[in-house]
Design a protein around this motif. Structure first.
Motif, PDB file in Angstrom:
ATOM      1  N   MET A 119      -7.762 -43.640  38.506  1.00  0.00           N
ATOM      2  CA  MET A 119      -8.725 -43.056  37.578  1.00  0.00           C
ATOM      3  C   MET A 119      -8.331 -43.435  36.157  1.00  0.00           C
ATOM      4  O   MET A 119      -7.169 -43.321  35.794  1.00  0.00           O
ATOM      5  CB  MET A 119      -8.713 -41.531  37.752  1.00  0.00           C
ATOM      6  N   PRO A 120      -9.279 -43.892  35.347  1.00  0.00           N
ATOM      7  CA  PRO A 120      -8.949 -44.252  33.963  1.00  0.00           C
ATOM      8  C   PRO A 120      -8.433 -43.047  33.168  1.00  0.00           C
ATOM      9  O   PRO A 120      -8.976 -41.952  33.260  1.00  0.00           O
ATOM     10  CB  PRO A 120     -10.271 -44.729  33.387  1.00  0.00           C
ATOM     11  N   THR A 121      -7.370 -43.279  32.410  1.00  0.00           N
ATOM     12  CA  THR A 121      -6.783 -42.246  31.571  1.00  0.00           C
ATOM     13  C   THR A 121      -7.137 -42.550  30.124  1.00  0.00           C
ATOM     14  O   THR A 121      -7.017 -43.682  29.678  1.00  0.00           O
ATOM     15  CB  THR A 121      -5.258 -42.216  31.747  1.00  0.00           C
ATOM     16  N   HIS A 122      -7.591 -41.510  29.406  1.00  0.00           N
ATOM     17  CA  HIS A 122      -8.016 -41.668  28.021  1.00  0.00           C
ATOM     18  C   HIS A 122      -7.226 -40.726  27.124  1.00  0.00           C
ATOM     19  O   HIS A 122      -7.132 -39.536  27.403  1.00  0.00           O
ATOM     20  CB  HIS A 122      -9.502 -41.347  27.882  1.00  0.00           C
ATOM     21  N   VAL A 123      -6.684 -41.247  26.031  1.00  0.00           N
ATOM     22  CA  VAL A 123      -6.039 -40.400  25.028  1.00  0.00           C
ATOM     23  C   VAL A 123      -7.156 -39.729  24.235  1.00  0.00           C
ATOM     24  O   VAL A 123      -8.037 -40.406  23.699  1.00  0.00           O
ATOM     25  CB  VAL A 123      -5.129 -41.215  24.096  1.00  0.00           C
ATOM     26  N   VAL A 124      -7.130 -38.375  24.185  1.00  0.00           N
ATOM     27  CA  VAL A 124      -8.186 -37.658  23.461  1.00  0.00           C
ATOM     28  C   VAL A 124      -7.710 -37.097  22.126  1.00  0.00           C
ATOM     29  O   VAL A 124      -8.504 -36.943  21.206  1.00  0.00           O
ATOM     30  CB  VAL A 124      -8.832 -36.540  24.308  1.00  0.00           C
ATOM     31  N   CYS A 125      -6.431 -36.770  22.020  1.00  0.00           N
ATOM     32  CA  CYS A 125      -5.891 -36.266  20.760  1.00  0.00           C
ATOM     33  C   CYS A 125      -4.373 -36.176  20.880  1.00  0.00           C
ATOM     34  O   CYS A 125      -3.808 -36.445  21.940  1.00  0.00           O
ATOM     35  CB  CYS A 125      -6.477 -34.889  20.409  1.00  0.00           C
ATOM     36  N   ARG A 126      -3.742 -35.775  19.795  1.00  0.00           N
ATOM     37  CA  ARG A 126      -2.312 -35.492  19.816  1.00  0.00           C
ATOM     38  C   ARG A 126      -2.137 -34.026  20.217  1.00  0.00           C
ATOM     39  O   ARG A 126      -2.999 -33.188  19.922  1.00  0.00           O
ATOM     40  CB  ARG A 126      -1.689 -35.750  18.447  1.00  0.00           C
ATOM     41  N   SER A 127      -1.064 -33.707  20.854  1.00  0.00           N
ATOM     42  CA  SER A 127      -0.846 -32.341  21.334  1.00  0.00           C
ATOM     43  C   SER A 127      -0.768 -31.316  20.206  1.00  0.00           C
ATOM     44  O   SER A 127      -1.078 -30.153  20.401  1.00  0.00           O
ATOM     45  CB  SER A 127       0.408 -32.270  22.207  1.00  0.00           C
ATOM     46  N   ARG A 168     -16.890 -28.980  36.732  1.00  0.00           N
ATOM     47  CA  ARG A 168     -15.983 -30.075  37.076  1.00  0.00           C
ATOM     48  C   ARG A 168     -14.764 -29.952  36.167  1.00  0.00           C
ATOM     49  O   ARG A 168     -14.889 -29.633  34.985  1.00  0.00           O
ATOM     50  CB  ARG A 168     -16.646 -31.432  36.859  1.00  0.00           C
ATOM     51  N   THR A 169     -13.607 -30.188  36.722  1.00  0.00           N
ATOM     52  CA  THR A 169     -12.374 -30.179  35.938  1.00  0.00           C
ATOM     53  C   THR A 169     -11.769 -31.574  35.984  1.00  0.00           C
ATOM     54  O   THR A 169     -12.076 -32.371  36.885  1.00  0.00           O
ATOM     55  CB  THR A 169     -11.361 -29.153  36.477  1.00  0.00           C
ATOM     56  N   PHE A 170     -10.922 -31.852  35.016  1.00  0.00           N
ATOM     57  CA  PHE A 170     -10.300 -33.164  34.909  1.00  0.00           C
ATOM     58  C   PHE A 170      -8.802 -33.000  34.722  1.00  0.00           C
ATOM     59  O   PHE A 170      -8.355 -32.074  34.045  1.00  0.00           O
ATOM     60  CB  PHE A 170     -10.891 -33.932  33.711  1.00  0.00           C
ATOM     61  N   GLU A 171      -8.044 -33.901  35.311  1.00  0.00           N
ATOM     62  CA  GLU A 171      -6.584 -33.873  35.197  1.00  0.00           C
ATOM     63  C   GLU A 171      -6.180 -34.218  33.766  1.00  0.00           C
ATOM     64  O   GLU A 171      -6.716 -35.141  33.163  1.00  0.00           O
ATOM     65  CB  GLU A 171      -5.970 -34.881  36.160  1.00  0.00           C
ATOM     66  N   VAL A 172      -5.229 -33.440  33.248  1.00  0.00           N
ATOM     67  CA  VAL A 172      -4.720 -33.657  31.891  1.00  0.00           C
ATOM     68  C   VAL A 172      -3.222 -33.926  31.985  1.00  0.00           C
ATOM     69  O   VAL A 172      -2.503 -33.243  32.707  1.00  0.00           O
ATOM     70  CB  VAL A 172      -4.975 -32.420  30.998  1.00  0.00           C
ATOM     71  N   ASN A 173      -2.760 -34.920  31.236  1.00  0.00           N
ATOM     72  CA  ASN A 173      -1.342 -35.255  31.172  1.00  0.00           C
ATOM     73  C   ASN A 173      -0.926 -35.356  29.714  1.00  0.00           C
ATOM     74  O   ASN A 173      -1.722 -35.741  28.861  1.00  0.00           O
ATOM     75  CB  ASN A 173      -1.069 -36.603  31.854  1.00  0.00           C
ATOM     76  N   ILE A 174       0.324 -35.013  29.453  1.00  0.00           N
ATOM     77  CA  ILE A 174       0.888 -35.178  28.128  1.00  0.00           C
ATOM     78  C   ILE A 174       1.896 -36.314  28.215  1.00  0.00           C
ATOM     79  O   ILE A 174       2.825 -36.270  29.016  1.00  0.00           O
ATOM     80  CB  ILE A 174       1.606 -33.893  27.631  1.00  0.00           C
ATOM     81  N   THR A 175       1.694 -37.337  27.405  1.00  0.00           N
ATOM     82  CA  THR A 175       2.607 -38.471  27.353  1.00  0.00           C
ATOM     83  C   THR A 175       3.072 -38.608  25.917  1.00  0.00           C
ATOM     84  O   THR A 175       2.278 -38.954  25.039  1.00  0.00           O
ATOM     85  CB  THR A 175       1.917 -39.763  27.827  1.00  0.00           C
ATOM     86  N   GLY A 176       4.331 -38.283  25.694  1.00  0.00           N
ATOM     87  CA  GLY A 176       4.835 -38.244  24.321  1.00  0.00           C
ATOM     88  C   GLY A 176       4.091 -37.158  23.571  1.00  0.00           C
ATOM     89  O   GLY A 176       4.062 -36.008  24.005  1.00  0.00           O
ATOM     90  N   ALA A 177       3.434 -37.508  22.496  1.00  0.00           N
ATOM     91  CA  ALA A 177       2.657 -36.538  21.712  1.00  0.00           C
ATOM     92  C   ALA A 177       1.169 -36.606  22.038  1.00  0.00           C
ATOM     93  O   ALA A 177       0.372 -35.882  21.457  1.00  0.00           O
ATOM     94  CB  ALA A 177       2.866 -36.793  20.223  1.00  0.00           C
ATOM     95  N   ASN A 178       0.776 -37.483  22.981  1.00  0.00           N
ATOM     96  CA  ASN A 178      -0.635 -37.689  23.286  1.00  0.00           C
ATOM     97  C   ASN A 178      -1.114 -36.836  24.466  1.00  0.00           C
ATOM     98  O   ASN A 178      -0.435 -36.732  25.476  1.00  0.00           O
ATOM     99  CB  ASN A 178      -0.901 -39.154  23.595  1.00  0.00           C
ATOM    100  N   VAL A 179      -2.314 -36.287  24.304  1.00  0.00           N
ATOM    101  CA  VAL A 179      -2.989 -35.589  25.401  1.00  0.00           C
ATOM    102  C   VAL A 179      -3.931 -36.591  26.038  1.00  0.00           C
ATOM    103  O   VAL A 179      -4.812 -37.159  25.367  1.00  0.00           O
ATOM    104  CB  VAL A 179      -3.780 -34.358  24.891  1.00  0.00           C
ATOM    105  N   GLN A 180      -3.746 -36.819  27.340  1.00  0.00           N
ATOM    106  CA  GLN A 180      -4.555 -37.777  28.075  1.00  0.00           C
ATOM    107  C   GLN A 180      -5.368 -37.058  29.143  1.00  0.00           C
ATOM    108  O   GLN A 180      -4.854 -36.137  29.797  1.00  0.00           O
ATOM    109  CB  GLN A 180      -3.681 -38.825  28.753  1.00  0.00           C
ATOM    110  N   VAL A 181      -6.611 -37.499  29.313  1.00  0.00           N
ATOM    111  CA  VAL A 181      -7.482 -36.906  30.334  1.00  0.00           C
ATOM    112  C   VAL A 181      -7.921 -38.023  31.280  1.00  0.00           C
ATOM    113  O   VAL A 181      -8.311 -39.109  30.826  1.00  0.00           O
ATOM    114  CB  VAL A 181      -8.711 -36.227  29.696  1.00  0.00           C
ATOM    115  N   ASN A 182      -7.837 -37.748  32.577  1.00  0.00           N
ATOM    116  CA  ASN A 182      -8.283 -38.701  33.588  1.00  0.00           C
ATOM    117  C   ASN A 182      -9.749 -38.420  33.907  1.00  0.00           C
ATOM    118  O   ASN A 182     -10.093 -37.336  34.362  1.00  0.00           O
ATOM    119  CB  ASN A 182      -7.460 -38.570  34.873  1.00  0.00           C
ATOM    120  N   VAL A 183     -10.590 -39.401  33.633  1.00  0.00           N
ATOM    121  CA  VAL A 183     -12.030 -39.254  33.862  1.00  0.00           C
ATOM    122  C   VAL A 183     -12.482 -40.381  34.789  1.00  0.00           C
ATOM    123  O   VAL A 183     -12.254 -41.555  34.492  1.00  0.00           O
ATOM    124  CB  VAL A 183     -12.803 -39.334  32.522  1.00  0.00           C
TER     125      VAL A 183
END
Length: 132
Positions: A15-23, A114-129
């Motif tokens: 699933m594509p992961t998108h950075v949406v903002c900084r944490s 619908r919910t989407f998986e969220v991951n934190i990588t470093g300071a970035n919040v990523q959402v899998n859409v």
């Protein structure tokens, strides 16, 4: 990478992961709408982390980002007060305002967000859409 005969490599199904903002851009107790990979979502920062749902209520498609957080676990729709569990998307309380809206509920049955998986990588919040 694992490849099976007659199948695409497993990573082709990722699933594509998108950075949406900084944490640090979204304080605990806040939510914000984003456009991510062709999808409108709302990102929530709760005491136990970040979560993401579709952007519109499943009742009559009101923007959930204009709603309010309830008890650090639910989002309440600004139109008819439907409530949803942010972590699972499940309906907590179906549309009940104003009086009489229950007549519309005969046609608009309860439906989870619908919910989407969220991951934190470093300071970035990523959402899998998923791609559409």
């Amino acid at each position: 990478m694992t490849t099976r005969l007659g199948a695409l490599p497993e990573e082709d199904f990722a699933m594509p992961t998108h950075v949406v903002c900084r944490s640090d851009e979204l304080a605990i107790g806040q939510m914000k709408a984003f456009a991510v990979g062709g999808e409108r979502i709302v990102l929530y920062h709760l005491t136990d982390g970040f979560f993401a749902t579709q952007a519109n209520c499943t009742h009559v498609f009101a923007p959930l980002s204009r709603g309010k957080l309830i008890a650090d676990s639910q989002v309440q729709c600004p139109f008819h007060r439907a409530r949803f569990d942010i972590r699972t998307g499940q309906v907590s309380d179906w549309a009940n305002f104003p009086p009489g809206i229950q007549l519309l509920n005969v046609v608009r049955r309860e439906k989870a967000l619908r919910t989407f998986e969220v991951n934190i990588t470093g300071a970035n919040v990523q959402v899998n859409v998923p791609t559409t």
